[in-house]
Enzyme design. Structure first.
Site, PDB file in Angstrom:
ATOM      1  N   HIS A 137       0.820  -1.223   0.000  1.00 13.63           N
ATOM      2  CA  HIS A 137       0.000   0.000   0.000  1.00 13.63           C
ATOM      3  C   HIS A 137       0.851   1.269   0.000  1.00 13.63           C
ATOM      4  O   HIS A 137       0.311   2.362  -0.271  1.00 13.63           O
ATOM      5  CB  HIS A 137      -0.919   0.038   1.225  1.00 13.63           C
ATOM      6  CG  HIS A 137      -2.005  -0.993   1.213  1.00 13.63           C
ATOM      7  ND1 HIS A 137      -2.887  -1.137   0.170  1.00 13.63           N
ATOM      8  CD2 HIS A 137      -2.345  -1.933   2.134  1.00 13.63           C
ATOM      9  CE1 HIS A 137      -3.727  -2.125   0.440  1.00 13.63           C
ATOM     10  NE2 HIS A 137      -3.417  -2.624   1.627  1.00 13.63           N
ATOM     11  N   ASP A 164      -2.721 -10.489  -2.289  1.00 14.59           N
ATOM     12  CA  ASP A 164      -3.293  -9.949  -1.061  1.00 14.59           C
ATOM     13  C   ASP A 164      -4.758  -9.603  -1.311  1.00 14.59           C
ATOM     14  O   ASP A 164      -5.139  -9.215  -2.416  1.00 14.59           O
ATOM     15  CB  ASP A 164      -2.518  -8.696  -0.654  1.00 14.59           C
ATOM     16  CG  ASP A 164      -2.830  -8.213   0.752  1.00 14.59           C
ATOM     17  OD1 ASP A 164      -2.002  -8.413   1.644  1.00 14.59           O
ATOM     18  OD2 ASP A 164      -3.910  -7.614   0.942  1.00 14.59           O
ATOM     19  N   HIS A 166      -6.386  -7.118  -0.304  1.00 17.16           N
ATOM     20  CA  HIS A 166      -6.530  -5.686  -0.553  1.00 17.16           C
ATOM     21  C   HIS A 166      -5.706  -5.292  -1.774  1.00 17.16           C
ATOM     22  O   HIS A 166      -4.575  -5.755  -1.952  1.00 17.16           O
ATOM     23  CB  HIS A 166      -6.050  -4.874   0.656  1.00 17.16           C
ATOM     24  CG  HIS A 166      -6.762  -5.215   1.928  1.00 17.16           C
ATOM     25  ND1 HIS A 166      -6.289  -6.148   2.824  1.00 17.16           N
ATOM     26  CD2 HIS A 166      -7.932  -4.747   2.450  1.00 17.16           C
ATOM     27  CE1 HIS A 166      -7.125  -6.242   3.845  1.00 17.16           C
ATOM     28  NE2 HIS A 166      -8.125  -5.406   3.643  1.00 17.16           N
ATOM     29  N   ASP A 251      -4.451 -12.814   3.633  1.00 14.99           N
ATOM     30  CA  ASP A 251      -5.734 -12.326   4.125  1.00 14.99           C
ATOM     31  C   ASP A 251      -6.898 -12.620   3.186  1.00 14.99           C
ATOM     32  O   ASP A 251      -8.042 -12.272   3.494  1.00 14.99           O
ATOM     33  CB  ASP A 251      -5.672 -10.831   4.447  1.00 14.99           C
ATOM     34  CG  ASP A 251      -4.902 -10.014   3.429  1.00 14.99           C
ATOM     35  OD1 ASP A 251      -4.510 -10.573   2.384  1.00 14.99           O
ATOM     36  OD2 ASP A 251      -4.673  -8.820   3.679  1.00 14.99           O
TER      37      ASP A 251
END
Length: 339
Positions: A137, A164, A166, A251
Site C-alpha cells: 500500500h 493480497d 486488498h 488475508d
C-alpha cells in the site's frame, strides 16, 4: 520437474529465507492486527510443510538509502525516519510507526533485495521474505494501509503478482506507466483502499501492464485460478517476465478477520503453482509476506505456498470451489487493451 501446457516448470530444492523477528522493533501497539506474531506464524509454516532442511538463511541487512530512493523520494524517507526517531505515532487512522519502525522497514526491503541477489547468483531455488511491516500500500511519498516502505516495488524486476485481499494501490501507482513491469492484482471488491477497478490498465507508456481483477465477497479458489488462466497467463506470455515477485498476503483466506474472500491453504498452493508456471526459468520466484491477520491461516497458507514451489504436497486444507466471481473475471479480461 513437471510439464504443464507444453512448458517445463521446475520444483525448487533450496529455500532461501530472509527473516529476522529478533530484530523486529516495529511496535504497532496493543490489539493492532499487523502485529509481530505474524512473522513467527509464517515461519511455522516452513516446519509444518517439512521444508526446514531445505532452508538457507540469508543474513539480515538493511536497505541502503540509495536503494530506498529507487522508489521513495529522499524527503519522504527523511521525514519518515525523523518521525520514528522522535517517538512515532499514527501516520493515518490505522498506520502506526514507533521508534524502531524505520529500521525494521529497512530490514524488510533489504531482505527482499538479498533474496533476489541470492537467487540470481545461484540460478536455482525459491525465496521467502518473511518480514514486516508489509509494503504494497505504500506510495512513493506516503505511508498507508499498515505499510511504510514498498519492498516489492524496490525489488521488482519484471512481474509482480499480488494476491493480497486488498488492492496494492502503492505498487500500482509506482509502476502505472512503467513498460518494464507487469502488475497483476486479484483482490476483494469493494474493500480498502477502494482502488483496483477493471479499467485501471496502465498509463500511456504501459497499456495493459496493469491487470486488476476485483472479486466479490465469497469468491473461492477456482475463481482465482480461472483469472490466472484466462486473463493473467495470456498477458504473461505476451510480456515474457524475467522474474516473478509475489506480494503474498494471506488475508484472502476465509479465516481472515479483515476481509471476506473464501480461499483455503489448498488454494494458495494452487496459486503458487501458477506463479511458478509464470517464471521463465528456475530460481526466479520470490515470495514476500504482505497481509494476513489470522495466525493459523498464515501458518497453513505459507507452508502450502512454499511447499508447492518446492514440489511438495503439503495441503492442510483442500482447495475451494463454487463461489461467485467468474463474471468479474470475464469483465477484467474484456477491459484489457486490444482484446
Amino acid at each position: 520437474m513437471r510439464r504443464l501446457a507444453g512448458k517445463l516448470t521446475y520444483a525448487a530444492k533450496i529455500l532461501y529465507l530472509t527473516a529476522s523477528p529478533e530484530l523486529d522493533d516495529h511496535n504497532t501497539g496493543r490489539d493492532h492486527p499487523e502485529r509481530p506474531q505474524r512473522v513467527p506464524a509464517a515461519l511455522e509454516g516452513i516446519d509444518a510443510a517439512g521444508l526446514a532442511e531445505s532452508v538457507v538463511n540469508l543474513p539480515p541487512r538493511p536497505a541502503t538509502r540509495d536503494e530506498l530512493e529507487l522508489v521513495h523520494p529522499a524527503g519522504y524517507l527523511q521525514g519518515l525516519e525523523d518521525f520514528c526517531s522522535s517517538g512515532g505515532g499514527h501516520l493515518d487512522v490505522d498506520t502506526v510507526a514507533s521508534v524502531g519502525s524505520f529500521r525494521t522497514a529497512e530490514l524488510a526491503v533489504g531482505g527482499a533485495l538479498a533474496a533476489v541477489d541470492a537467487l540470481g547468483a545461484a540460478g536455482e531455488g525459491t525465496a521467502f521474505v518473511a518480514h514486516r511491516p508489509p509494503g504494497h500500500h505504500a506510495m512513493a511519498d506516503q505511508a498507508m494501509g499498515f505499510c511504510l516502505l514498498n519492498a516489492v516495488a524496490i525489488a521488482a524486476a519484471s512481474l509482480v503478482l499480488d494476491w493480497d485481499v486488498h488492492h496494492g494501490n502503492g505498487t500500482q501507482a509506482i509502476f502505472w506507466d512503467d513498460p518494464d513491469v507487469l502488475y497483476v492484482s486479484t483482490h476483494q471488491w469493494p474493500l480498502y483502499p477502494g482502488t483496483g477497478s477493471f479499467d485501471a490498465v496502465g498509463g500511456p507508456n504501459a497499456p495493459g501492464l496493469t491487470i486488476n481483477i476485483p472479486l466479490p465477497p465469497g469468491a473461492t479458489g477456482d475463481v482465482v485460478l480461472y483469472a490466472y488462466d484466462e486473463v493473467v497467463a495470456p498477458a504473461v506470455a505476451r510480456f515474457s517476465p524475467t522474474w516473478v515477485l509475489v506480494s503474498s498476503g494471506f488475508d484472502a483466506h476465509r479465516a481472515d478477520p479483515l476481509a471476506n474472500l473464501a480461499l483455503s491453504a489448498g488454494d494458495y498452493a494452487d496459486m503458487a503453482g501458477r506463479a511458478n508456471d509464470f517464471a521463465p526459468e528456475p530460481g526466479r520466484v520470490v515470495v514476500l509476506l504482505e497481509g494476513g491477520y489470522d495466525l493459523a491461516a498464515i501458518t497453513h497458507s505459507a507452508g502450502a505456498v512454499l511447499s508447492s514451489l518446492m514440489g511438495g504436497g503439503y495441503r492442510p486444507e483442500p482447495a475451494t470451489s463454487g463461489g461467485p466471481g467468474r463474471d468479474m473475471v470475464d469483465r477484467a479480461r474484456r477491459a484489457q487493451p486490444g482484446l
